[in-house]
Scaffold this active site. Structure first.
Site, PDB file in Angstrom:
ATOM      1  N   SER A  73       0.798  -1.181   0.078  1.00 36.42           N
ATOM      2  CA  SER A  73      -0.117  -0.029  -0.030  1.00 36.42           C
ATOM      3  C   SER A  73       0.736   1.222  -0.015  1.00 36.42           C
ATOM      4  CB  SER A  73      -0.943   0.152   1.364  1.00 36.42           C
ATOM      5  OG  SER A  73      -0.173  -0.304   2.546  1.00 36.42           O
TER       6      SER A  73
ATOM      7  N   HIS B 218      -2.745  -3.332  -5.972  1.00 31.80           N
ATOM      8  CA  HIS B 218      -3.183  -2.688  -4.559  1.00 31.80           C
ATOM      9  C   HIS B 218      -4.579  -2.914  -4.466  1.00 31.80           C
ATOM     10  CE1 HIS B 218      -3.726   0.553  -1.462  1.00 31.80           C
ATOM     11  NE2 HIS B 218      -3.470  -0.815  -0.825  1.00 31.80           N
TER      12      HIS B 218
ATOM     13  N   GLU C 161      -5.781  -0.218  -7.245  1.00 30.96           N
ATOM     14  CA  GLU C 161      -4.632   0.605  -7.663  1.00 30.96           C
ATOM     15  C   GLU C 161      -3.675  -0.279  -8.532  1.00 30.96           C
ATOM     16  OE1 GLU C 161      -4.014   4.695  -4.989  1.00 30.96           O
ATOM     17  OE2 GLU C 161      -3.354   2.567  -3.975  1.00 30.96           O
TER      18      GLU C 161
ATOM     19  N   ASN D 297      -3.796   6.180  -0.205  1.00 32.67           N
ATOM     20  CA  ASN D 297      -2.895   6.251   0.960  1.00 32.67           C
ATOM     21  C   ASN D 297      -2.199   7.455   1.056  1.00 32.67           C
ATOM     22  OD1 ASN D 297      -4.057   4.016   2.531  1.00 32.67           O
ATOM     23  ND2 ASN D 297      -2.592   2.723   1.444  1.00 32.67           N
TER      24      ASN D 297
END
Length: 291
Positions: A119, A140, A152, A190
């Site tokens: 992540s 991800h 992702e 993130n």
């Protein structure tokens, strides 16, 4: 590349969720973990989650049974060698991931695509430690995997177009949406989410509000489905801290400095739901704020 078999390294929260959606999409899945207990727990979780989908009429009992039959577990990493696609979903520590890749690579087919569910960690750096940087990328998934629609896809500097297209085709087959992210620390989700959680912890640390008032304010004032501290507990405070450290180290900006209170909770082993204590105490009938 025609991907049919998926190898998954790590049977934790993310690994078992990835196994769940891959099997439902018709892929043959081999789920690996060093711990037999972790594998047993993962299969119990997948079974329970699929049963819940059947009860809500989101999938049929036949689809559940067929999907469960497609998942095989193993404690032997080399068993993943014949997979068309391998997804590493181990803990968010670069040294752990590198060790897994070093042990796995000698057993892989030359055409196998190798990916990481990281992540936050540099895909280019992870890829450089393998024998196939052109066939390596970030894959991800969001937590919980069966529910969240976004994946992702992160290309390293050497990732080729064929590898990206193959992974994009997998996302499409899952019925999820792919977002292409550049290989910068923490990528898109993130990069935005973790500083918000970290700021919520600073708000608690500085006494601006308590746990309940901070979470209620964001749920009712910003229409968030979960408060930031509740969400941090769900993700895992150790994971939140690891991502903030990647952001702080990778971007060299003090605005990403992890809150000392977040560090203290992790040092105490209060990691959230998975340890039954974090910003909430989960050991009773309902969660109770710890501050």
């Amino acid at each position: 590349m025609d991907i049919q078999t998926i190898g998954i390294v790590g049977a934790g929260q993310m690994g078992n969720g990835i196994a769940h959606v891959m099997a439902l999409a018709g892929y043959d899945v081999l789920l690996n973990d060093v711990s037999a207990d972790a594998l047993a727990k993962a299969m119990k979780t997948v079974t329970g989650n699929m049963d819940r989908q059947v009860s809500k009429e989101k999938i049929s009992a036949e689809a559940r049974d067929a999907a469960m039959a497609r998942i095989t577990t193993t404690q032997t990493l080399s068993d993943l060698g014949q997979s068309d696609l391998v997804i590493e979903a181990a803990t968010e520590r670069e040294t752990v991931k590198q060790a897994i890749f070093e042990d796995l690579i000698p057993h892989l087919k030359p055409e196998t695509i190798l990916t990481s569910n990281t992540s936050s960690i540099s895909i280019t750096r992870l890829a450089s430690r393998t024998d196939r940087p052109e066939k390596f990328m970030g894959f991800h998934f969001m937590n919980p995997v069966p529910v969240m629609q976004l994946v992702e896809l992160i290309r390293g500097i050497a990732t080729d177009r064929e590898t990206y297209d193959a992974c994009k085709a997998v996302v499409d087959r899952l019925g999820k949406t792919a977002a292409s992210a550049e290989d910068f620390p923490a990528f898109i989700v993130n990069r935005i989410l973790m500083p918000m959680i970290n700021e919520a912890v600073y708000t608690l640390y500085e006494g601006v509000g308590n746990v309940e008032s901070i979470d209620s304010s964001m749920k009712l004032g910003a229409n968030h489905p979960m408060g930031p501290l509740e969400l941090a507990d769900f993700i895992g405070l150790d994971t939140c801290l690891a991502i903030m450290n990647v952001l702080h180290d990778g971007l060299a900006d003090t605005k990403y400095r992890p809150c000392p209170l977040l560090t203290k909770y992790v040092e105490a082993g209060w990691l959230g739901r998975k340890t039954q204590r974090g910003f909430y105490d989960y050991r009773g009938e309902k969660p109770v704020p710890t501050r």
